[in-house]
Scaffold this motif. Structure first.
Motif, short mmCIF file in Angstrom:
data_model
loop_
_atom_site.label_atom_id
_atom_site.label_comp_id
_atom_site.label_asym_id
_atom_site.label_seq_id
_atom_site.Cartn_x
_atom_site.Cartn_y
_atom_site.Cartn_z
N MET A 1 -91.11 -7.53 17.66
CA MET A 1 -91.06 -9.03 17.56
C MET A 1 -90.67 -9.86 18.56
SD MET A 1 -89.38 -9.45 13.77
CE MET A 1 -90.04 -9.10 12.35
N ASP A 2 -91.22 -10.81 18.86
CA ASP A 2 -90.64 -11.66 20.10
C ASP A 2 -91.06 -13.10 19.89
OD1 ASP A 2 -90.04 -11.25 23.04
OD2 ASP A 2 -91.44 -13.02 22.83
N VAL A 3 -90.24 -14.07 20.50
CA VAL A 3 -90.35 -15.52 20.03
C VAL A 3 -91.75 -16.06 20.50
CG1 VAL A 3 -88.05 -16.39 20.05
CG2 VAL A 3 -89.13 -16.17 22.16
N SER A 4 -92.45 -15.26 21.57
CA SER A 4 -93.73 -15.82 21.98
C SER A 4 -94.81 -15.46 21.06
CB SER A 4 -94.21 -14.92 23.13
OG SER A 4 -94.16 -13.77 23.08
N ARG A 5 -94.48 -14.80 19.92
CA ARG A 5 -95.40 -14.43 18.99
C ARG A 5 -94.81 -15.28 17.55
NH1 ARG A 5 -94.93 -9.87 21.56
NH2 ARG A 5 -93.82 -9.16 19.83
N VAL A 6 -94.17 -16.06 17.56
CA VAL A 6 -93.79 -17.15 16.54
C VAL A 6 -94.69 -18.59 16.53
CG1 VAL A 6 -92.05 -18.15 15.21
CG2 VAL A 6 -91.67 -15.86 16.20
N ASP A 7 -95.09 -18.93 15.36
CA ASP A 7 -95.86 -20.08 15.49
C ASP A 7 -95.71 -20.70 13.93
OD1 ASP A 7 -97.60 -22.26 15.36
OD2 ASP A 7 -99.03 -21.44 16.60
N LEU A 8 -94.96 -21.77 14.01
CA LEU A 8 -94.51 -22.27 12.69
C LEU A 8 -95.42 -23.58 12.35
CD1 LEU A 8 -90.83 -22.18 13.34
CD2 LEU A 8 -92.16 -20.50 12.05
N HIS A 9 -96.64 -23.73 13.05
CA HIS A 9 -97.32 -24.87 12.79
C HIS A 9 -98.90 -24.46 12.62
CE1 HIS A 9 -94.25 -27.78 11.97
NE2 HIS A 9 -93.48 -27.06 13.01
N LEU A 10 -99.51 -23.37 12.16
CA LEU A 10 -100.59 -23.01 12.44
C LEU A 10 -101.61 -24.20 11.73
CD1 LEU A 10 -100.53 -19.32 11.05
CD2 LEU A 10 -100.74 -20.11 13.48
N LYS A 11 -102.54 -24.46 12.32
CA LYS A 11 -103.26 -25.67 11.91
C LYS A 11 -104.59 -25.28 11.22
CE LYS A 11 -101.14 -28.28 14.71
NZ LYS A 11 -99.73 -28.73 13.95
#
Length: 148
Positions: A7-17
């Protein structure tokens, strides 16, 4: 292999469109691709769809664990994402989903897939962790939740 290692913060997205399953899967595959996880994003997407055809990856309570084993994966990785809307998805409770924990697994790490799925599923049984996944606006907090 521990989930915290992939896991890495670069692969966290909390607003997928995206508003459809296909749009969401493509958005998350793009996250992997931009982070250098994939050698061929279209091949990986094809492999994810092959897995999706085998049965639901949606769990319960708005959670989903899509995944794919693929020669197109350079390094096994996990992306954790949340959509701005609930998305129609094949799930165990037949309800739409909003939080996606997606795994990109190298074909050579086949034995690791079951372990990673198990670790993620155990974490997602924690009601407090799940509640925070639906609320937080911090990518680092998402990673911290899985590190506990």
């Amino acid at each position: 292999m521990l989930i915290t290692e992939v896991m890495d913060v670069s692969r966290v997205d909390l607003h997928l469109k995206g508003t459809t399953k296909d749009e969401i899967l493509r958005e998350i595959v793009d996250i992997f691709d931009k982070d250098g996880v994939l050698s061929d994003k279209e091949q990986f997407l094809k492999d994810v769809y092959e897995r999706e055809a085998e049965g639901p990856t949606g769990m319960t309570n708005g959670l989903c664990i899509p995944h794919g084993k693929s020669d197109a994966v350079i390094r096994t990785s996990i992306a954790i994402c949340r959509s701005d809307k609930y998305i129609e998805w094949e799930s165990l409770d037949e309800e739409p989903v909003k939080v996606f924990v997606m795994m990109a697994v190298r074909n050579t790490d086949k034995s690791e897939l079951v372990s990673l799925l198990s670790q993620v599923a155990i974490k997602l049984c924690d009601d407090e962790l799940v509640a925070k996944l639906f609320e937080t606006e911090s990518a680092s907090e998402v990673i911290d939740l899985f590190n506990k």
